[in-house]
Design a protein around this motif. Structure first.
Motif, PDB file in Angstrom:
ATOM      1  N   ALA B  19      -0.739   2.670  -3.201  1.00 31.64           N
ATOM      2  CA  ALA B  19      -1.586   3.326  -4.212  1.00 31.64           C
ATOM      3  C   ALA B  19      -3.059   3.081  -3.909  1.00 31.64           C
ATOM      4  O   ALA B  19      -3.832   2.619  -4.736  1.00 31.64           O
ATOM      5  N   MET B  20      -3.440   3.459  -2.699  1.00 35.39           N
ATOM      6  CA  MET B  20      -4.735   3.013  -2.178  1.00 35.39           C
ATOM      7  C   MET B  20      -5.927   3.497  -3.001  1.00 35.39           C
ATOM      8  O   MET B  20      -6.848   2.735  -3.278  1.00 35.39           O
ATOM      9  N   ARG B  21      -5.907   4.749  -3.378  1.00 33.00           N
ATOM     10  CA  ARG B  21      -7.074   5.272  -4.122  1.00 33.00           C
ATOM     11  C   ARG B  21      -7.190   4.644  -5.501  1.00 33.00           C
ATOM     12  O   ARG B  21      -8.300   4.364  -5.958  1.00 33.00           O
ATOM     13  N   GLU B  22      -6.059   4.466  -6.164  1.00 29.41           N
ATOM     14  CA  GLU B  22      -6.099   3.854  -7.495  1.00 29.41           C
ATOM     15  C   GLU B  22      -6.644   2.424  -7.385  1.00 29.41           C
ATOM     16  O   GLU B  22      -7.447   1.990  -8.196  1.00 29.41           O
ATOM     17  N   ASP B  24      -8.634   1.292  -5.111  1.00 26.51           N
ATOM     18  CA  ASP B  24     -10.070   1.306  -4.808  1.00 26.51           C
ATOM     19  C   ASP B  24     -10.870   1.102  -6.093  1.00 26.51           C
ATOM     20  O   ASP B  24     -11.928   0.474  -6.096  1.00 26.51           O
ATOM     21  N   LEU B  25     -10.353   1.693  -7.177  1.00 26.52           N
ATOM     22  CA  LEU B  25     -11.114   1.703  -8.420  1.00 26.52           C
ATOM     23  C   LEU B  25     -11.049   0.369  -9.161  1.00 26.52           C
ATOM     24  O   LEU B  25     -11.998  -0.009  -9.841  1.00 26.52           O
ATOM     25  N   VAL B  26      -9.931  -0.316  -9.040  1.00 25.83           N
ATOM     26  CA  VAL B  26      -9.780  -1.542  -9.831  1.00 25.83           C
ATOM     27  C   VAL B  26     -10.031  -2.805  -9.008  1.00 25.83           C
ATOM     28  O   VAL B  26     -10.098  -3.899  -9.553  1.00 25.83           O
ATOM     29  N   GLY B  27     -10.169  -2.659  -7.712  1.00 27.94           N
ATOM     30  CA  GLY B  27     -10.401  -3.843  -6.878  1.00 27.94           C
ATOM     31  C   GLY B  27      -9.090  -4.429  -6.386  1.00 27.94           C
ATOM     32  O   GLY B  27      -7.998  -4.030  -6.830  1.00 27.94           O
ATOM     33  N   ARG B  28      -9.201  -5.368  -5.464  1.00 28.04           N
ATOM     34  CA  ARG B  28      -8.009  -5.844  -4.765  1.00 28.04           C
ATOM     35  C   ARG B  28      -7.895  -7.363  -4.729  1.00 28.04           C
ATOM     36  O   ARG B  28      -7.223  -7.905  -3.861  1.00 28.04           O
ATOM     37  N   ALA B  29      -8.544  -8.050  -5.648  1.00 29.87           N
ATOM     38  CA  ALA B  29      -8.355  -9.507  -5.759  1.00 29.87           C
ATOM     39  C   ALA B  29      -8.532 -10.199  -4.411  1.00 29.87           C
ATOM     40  O   ALA B  29      -7.597 -10.792  -3.863  1.00 29.87           O
ATOM     41  N   GLY B  30      -9.730 -10.076  -3.854  1.00 26.67           N
ATOM     42  CA  GLY B  30     -10.015 -10.825  -2.644  1.00 26.67           C
ATOM     43  C   GLY B  30      -9.613 -10.136  -1.358  1.00 26.67           C
ATOM     44  O   GLY B  30      -9.724 -10.725  -0.288  1.00 26.67           O
ATOM     45  N   ARG B  31      -9.146  -8.899  -1.463  1.00 26.00           N
ATOM     46  CA  ARG B  31      -8.764  -8.164  -0.256  1.00 26.00           C
ATOM     47  C   ARG B  31      -9.592  -6.893  -0.149  1.00 26.00           C
ATOM     48  O   ARG B  31     -10.183  -6.431  -1.117  1.00 26.00           O
ATOM     49  N   PHE B  32      -9.609  -6.325   1.047  1.00 29.16           N
ATOM     50  CA  PHE B  32     -10.228  -5.004   1.227  1.00 29.16           C
ATOM     51  C   PHE B  32      -9.460  -4.263   2.312  1.00 29.16           C
ATOM     52  O   PHE B  32      -8.716  -4.867   3.092  1.00 29.16           O
ATOM     53  N   ILE B  33      -9.655  -2.940   2.330  1.00 30.95           N
ATOM     54  CA  ILE B  33      -8.935  -2.072   3.262  1.00 30.95           C
ATOM     55  C   ILE B  33      -9.883  -1.578   4.351  1.00 30.95           C
ATOM     56  O   ILE B  33     -10.995  -1.115   4.063  1.00 30.95           O
ATOM     57  N   VAL B  34      -9.419  -1.680   5.569  1.00 30.13           N
ATOM     58  CA  VAL B  34     -10.156  -1.150   6.721  1.00 30.13           C
ATOM     59  C   VAL B  34      -9.363   0.029   7.274  1.00 30.13           C
ATOM     60  O   VAL B  34      -8.137  -0.047   7.398  1.00 30.13           O
ATOM     61  N   GLU B  35     -10.059   1.119   7.585  1.00 31.72           N
ATOM     62  CA  GLU B  35      -9.415   2.323   8.118  1.00 31.72           C
ATOM     63  C   GLU B  35     -10.036   2.680   9.450  1.00 31.72           C
ATOM     64  O   GLU B  35     -11.263   2.663   9.582  1.00 31.72           O
ATOM     65  N   GLY B  36      -9.210   3.058  10.388  1.00 33.26           N
ATOM     66  CA  GLY B  36      -9.720   3.645  11.621  1.00 33.26           C
ATOM     67  C   GLY B  36      -9.935   2.620  12.718  1.00 33.26           C
ATOM     68  O   GLY B  36     -10.099   1.418  12.486  1.00 33.26           O
ATOM     69  N   GLU B  37      -9.956   3.131  13.918  1.00 32.23           N
ATOM     70  CA  GLU B  37      -9.933   2.280  15.107  1.00 32.23           C
ATOM     71  C   GLU B  37     -11.229   1.492  15.310  1.00 32.23           C
ATOM     72  O   GLU B  37     -11.197   0.279  15.571  1.00 32.23           O
ATOM     73  N   VAL B  38     -12.359   2.176  15.171  1.00 38.10           N
ATOM     74  CA  VAL B  38     -13.639   1.504  15.406  1.00 38.10           C
ATOM     75  C   VAL B  38     -13.797   0.323  14.456  1.00 38.10           C
ATOM     76  O   VAL B  38     -14.183  -0.790  14.852  1.00 38.10           O
ATOM     77  N   MET B  84       3.441   5.518   6.174  1.00 36.43           N
ATOM     78  CA  MET B  84       2.086   5.066   5.799  1.00 36.43           C
ATOM     79  C   MET B  84       1.538   5.911   4.654  1.00 36.43           C
ATOM     80  O   MET B  84       0.949   5.393   3.702  1.00 36.43           O
ATOM     81  N   SER B  85       1.717   7.223   4.760  1.00 37.66           N
ATOM     82  CA  SER B  85       1.185   8.127   3.737  1.00 37.66           C
ATOM     83  C   SER B  85       1.912   7.937   2.417  1.00 37.66           C
ATOM     84  O   SER B  85       1.302   7.982   1.339  1.00 37.66           O
ATOM     85  N   ALA B  86       3.230   7.711   2.491  1.00 36.62           N
ATOM     86  CA  ALA B  86       4.010   7.497   1.263  1.00 36.62           C
ATOM     87  C   ALA B  86       3.537   6.229   0.555  1.00 36.62           C
ATOM     88  O   ALA B  86       3.416   6.189  -0.667  1.00 36.62           O
ATOM     89  N   VAL B  87       3.237   5.206   1.315  1.00 36.14           N
ATOM     90  CA  VAL B  87       2.766   3.959   0.719  1.00 36.14           C
ATOM     91  C   VAL B  87       1.366   4.143   0.120  1.00 36.14           C
ATOM     92  O   VAL B  87       1.111   3.788  -1.029  1.00 36.14           O
ATOM     93  N   ALA B  88       0.475   4.737   0.913  1.00 37.27           N
ATOM     94  CA  ALA B  88      -0.921   4.858   0.476  1.00 37.27           C
ATOM     95  C   ALA B  88      -1.079   5.860  -0.662  1.00 37.27           C
ATOM     96  O   ALA B  88      -1.968   5.733  -1.491  1.00 37.27           O
ATOM     97  N   GLY B  89      -0.222   6.877  -0.665  1.00 39.91           N
ATOM     98  CA  GLY B  89      -0.323   7.885  -1.713  1.00 39.91           C
ATOM     99  C   GLY B  89      -1.153   9.094  -1.323  1.00 39.91           C
ATOM    100  O   GLY B  89      -1.425   9.956  -2.156  1.00 39.91           O
TER     101      GLY B  89
END
Lengths: 273, 273
Positions: B19-22, B24-38, B84-89
């Motif tokens: 539920a990645m977008r949802e 994003d809005l509430v925060g991740r308790a000490g975690r963050f998401i990185v996307e992409g190769e670079v 991946m898409s099913a998990v992320a939403g």
């Protein structure tokens, strides 16, 4: 012209606003969409070279805009945000839309002040990202560029999102799209402009440059940049950066170069040196 | 560490990616998401001050990244893009994700090189747009800023989109968030930095400035800008622009100022004057 209330999303007068995102992709046959108050005010002003075909407002937005839309010469439709959103196919939060008419496309030659007047022209080669094209127009307007020239691979500055990101600059900064295969060095000679290409691998530093009076500043594709064969035929500039970090966004790099060029070319008045 | 194939979207090891977008809005308790190769390569490198908790790749991305992820010290999960898409939403086109751990937040004092060393620090006051914060970090990295300081109203640079727009600079440029009510002029004195605030209504022009050796460059909110009461207590700079056009984007204006300050403060090596 008094505004006209419309309550039926299927009203044919709203057809140009329908399925907005899908139409962004396929184009609009001589029309474009303007969103938001700042951009609409520019479209309605004498600074835009484009005419409006119609305006679509949430009723509560009309009182604040009526004075500025007096001379727009196009019908103003009023519809609630629910109707606007139903027509567009996604939520229209701000309640301010308009359809503009592209009109005839000018030639590059008609946009560039003839020599010996100072001139600052921005060239975009292969910029396919609408945010970047919009950003380039915003920066061109901020630094008083006379015109923006786009090669055939660069995306349309009148794409909905490009206009928005440009803060309306795409409506007021003259631009011309070049034919496929246009040759930048030959064009610069024909227009009497000194061609300067900005690239992370440029031969000279921007700060070492004595800005010309008449410049065509060329920005290249986000990824690969300008082709080496093309760069070999031009004077090339780089912006020195910290080692080990990829690079600036193309519109941002362009802004830094426009700032330097504008402050010497007279495009920005009141600057002292 | 060998990668581990996962085929069930409900596998608990993928929970941090759900539920990645949802989230994003509430925060991740000490975690963050990185996307992409670079961005993932930066996270995996010694240049990032953050540790990865896990990496999630489409299987076809593993061969190209294996060498760079050797020392990442976190499990690498492989799952098809459909999983991946099913998990992320939403569709994960690039097939490259990771979860990073924020760790402890540094103090501003710890990030700024002590006097008399040269220093270039960027301050962000009330920047609530993630694109703009990401853009500011990208520009800070490009011009070798030592650190970015953010007031309590400025949004999180480790927000997913801010990291992406920063081209990963949010992972490698040190930053600290200040407590609510932090006083910029007092902070600048404490850190031995000259405070320069950039504003369309600044008293001096950027080009007229003799860049200090140790600078805290302050950028304000996109809309209203820095509060007049605050500006009255600071040295303020403006970038001259063409009359009649609103203004530059805040990150773009910041880039122009950083370019000028960096080229004099030694942050960008190899520059000649």
């Amino acid at each position: 012209m008094s505004p006209v209330a419309i309550e039926d999303p299927a009203d044919p007068r709203l057809a140009p606003y329908a399925a907005m995102r899908e139409r962004d992709l396929v184009g609009r046959a001589g029309r474009f969409i303007v969103e938001g108050e700042v951009t609409l005010r520019l479209l309605a002003s004498t600074r835009s070279r484009f005419r409006a075909e119609s305006v679509l407002l949430a009723p509560e937005r009309w009182p604040g805009l009526a004075a500025d839309l007096g001379g727009i010469g196009a019908p103003v439709y009023l519809a609630g945000k629910a109707v606007m959103s139903a027509v567009a196919g996604f939520p229209i939060h701000r309640g301010v839309l308009a359809v503009g008419l592209r009109g005839s496309e000018p030639d590059a030659e008609a946009l560039v002040p003839p020599a010996p007047a100072p001139a600052l022209v921005l060239g975009l080669a292969g910029l396919t990202n609408h945010d970047n094209v919009g950003g380039c127009f915003r920066n061109a307007a901020a630094f008083g560029a006379d015109a923006v020239l786009l090669d055939a691979a660069t995306c349309d500055p009148l794409y909905r999102k490009a206009i928005r990101v440009s803060a309306g600059a795409a409506l007021i900064t003259p631009f011309a799209q070049l034919a496929a295969g246009a040759d930048w060095p030959a064009l610069a000679v024909r227009l009497g402009l000194e061609l300067l290409a900005l690239s992370p691998s440029g031969a000279e530093t921007l700060d070492g440059l004595a800005p010309p009076r008449r410049t065509l500043l060329l920005l290249g594709t986000e990824g690969p940049g300008l082709a080496p064969a093309l760069m070999a035929r031009m004077r090339t500039l780089r912006i020195p950066m910290a080692p080990g970090f990829d690079s600036l966004n193309v519109a941002t790099a362009g802004a830094i170069a426009l700032h330097r060029l504008a402050s010497r070319s007279g495009s920005v008045p009141g600057e002292e040196y």
